[in-house]
Motif scaffolding. Structure first.
Motif, PDB file in Angstrom:
ATOM      1  N   PHE A 144      12.993   3.660  58.730  1.00 17.39           N
ATOM      2  CA  PHE A 144      13.926   2.524  58.365  1.00 17.39           C
ATOM      3  C   PHE A 144      13.071   1.262  58.779  1.00 17.39           C
ATOM      4  CE2 PHE A 144      17.111   5.737  59.455  1.00 17.39           C
ATOM      5  CZ  PHE A 144      17.838   5.883  58.216  1.00 17.39           C
ATOM      6  N   SER A 145      12.914   0.291  57.920  1.00 10.46           N
ATOM      7  CA  SER A 145      12.276  -0.976  58.205  1.00 10.46           C
ATOM      8  C   SER A 145      13.047  -1.848  59.311  1.00 10.46           C
ATOM      9  CB  SER A 145      12.189  -1.756  56.958  1.00 10.46           C
ATOM     10  OG  SER A 145      13.517  -2.230  56.375  1.00 10.46           O
ATOM     11  N   ASP A 146      14.336  -1.536  59.385  1.00 11.00           N
ATOM     12  CA  ASP A 146      15.235  -2.576  60.521  1.00 11.00           C
ATOM     13  C   ASP A 146      16.633  -1.964  60.511  1.00 11.00           C
ATOM     14  OD1 ASP A 146      16.515  -3.391  58.381  1.00 11.00           O
ATOM     15  OD2 ASP A 146      15.536  -5.545  58.351  1.00 11.00           O
ATOM     16  N   TRP A 147      17.186  -2.353  61.469  1.00 13.77           N
ATOM     17  CA  TRP A 147      18.587  -1.960  61.696  1.00 13.77           C
ATOM     18  C   TRP A 147      19.474  -2.318  60.692  1.00 13.77           C
ATOM     19  CZ3 TRP A 147      22.510  -5.471  61.780  1.00 13.77           C
ATOM     20  CH2 TRP A 147      22.324  -6.849  61.868  1.00 13.77           C
ATOM     21  N   ARG A 148      19.190  -3.221  59.903  1.00 12.11           N
ATOM     22  CA  ARG A 148      20.085  -3.581  58.675  1.00 12.11           C
ATOM     23  C   ARG A 148      20.028  -2.463  57.501  1.00 12.11           C
ATOM     24  NH1 ARG A 148      18.497  -9.115  59.862  1.00 12.11           N
ATOM     25  NH2 ARG A 148      20.431 -10.213  60.736  1.00 12.11           N
ATOM     26  N   GLU A 149      19.004  -1.886  57.330  1.00  9.71           N
ATOM     27  CA  GLU A 149      18.532  -0.825  56.518  1.00  9.71           C
ATOM     28  C   GLU A 149      19.548   0.500  57.092  1.00  9.71           C
ATOM     29  OE1 GLU A 149      15.094   2.047  54.356  1.00  9.71           O
ATOM     30  OE2 GLU A 149      14.589   0.406  55.642  1.00  9.71           O
TER      31      GLU A 149
ATOM     32  N   GLN B 109      22.305   0.137  58.787  1.00  6.43           N
ATOM     33  CA  GLN B 109      23.665  -0.173  58.685  1.00  6.43           C
ATOM     34  C   GLN B 109      23.999   0.173  57.381  1.00  6.43           C
ATOM     35  OE1 GLN B 109      24.440  -4.385  58.982  1.00  6.43           O
ATOM     36  NE2 GLN B 109      26.328  -4.123  59.980  1.00  6.43           N
ATOM     37  N   ASP B 110      23.196  -0.252  56.304  1.00  7.10           N
ATOM     38  CA  ASP B 110      23.541  -0.167  55.003  1.00  7.10           C
ATOM     39  C   ASP B 110      23.735   1.323  54.364  1.00  7.10           C
ATOM     40  OD1 ASP B 110      23.272  -2.839  54.446  1.00  7.10           O
ATOM     41  OD2 ASP B 110      21.275  -2.759  53.498  1.00  7.10           O
ATOM     42  N   GLU B 111      22.928   2.081  55.205  1.00 10.11           N
ATOM     43  CA  GLU B 111      23.195   3.514  54.980  1.00 10.11           C
ATOM     44  C   GLU B 111      24.353   4.216  55.650  1.00 10.11           C
ATOM     45  OE1 GLU B 111      20.524   7.685  55.256  1.00 10.11           O
ATOM     46  OE2 GLU B 111      19.563   5.637  54.752  1.00 10.11           O
TER      47      GLU B 111
END
Length: 80
Positions: free
Chosen positions: A21-26, A28-30
């Protein structure tokens, strides 16, 4: 480079992932139930974290972490 993520969900589940994952937001999106995540460089680091934070035996921690090693999936649920 961080290779593993421990993902904490609001439904009290904990996931272990080797997916990049590139970051925590990615993350979170999943995962709709996403609450938090920690990234690690090795499975050994994850084992040490779980042993310290959750006061589990080495045998139990090894068993849970090995679920990922033995799985063809990039993400598995671990039971703490």
């Amino acid at each position: 480079m961080k290779q593993y993520n421990l993902i904490f969900l609001r439904n009290d589940k904990m996931l272990l992932s080797r997916k990049q994952f590139s970051d925590w937001r990615e993350i979170q999106d999943e995962y709709e139930e996403y609450m938090a995540s920690l990234d690690f460089e090795s499975l050994k680091d994850i084992e040490e974290y779980i042993k310290m934070d959750y006061k589990l035996t080495s045998k139990k921690v090894k068993y849970e972490v090995n679920k990922l090693t033995n799985s063809s999936n990039d993400t598995i649920e671990i039971e703490i």
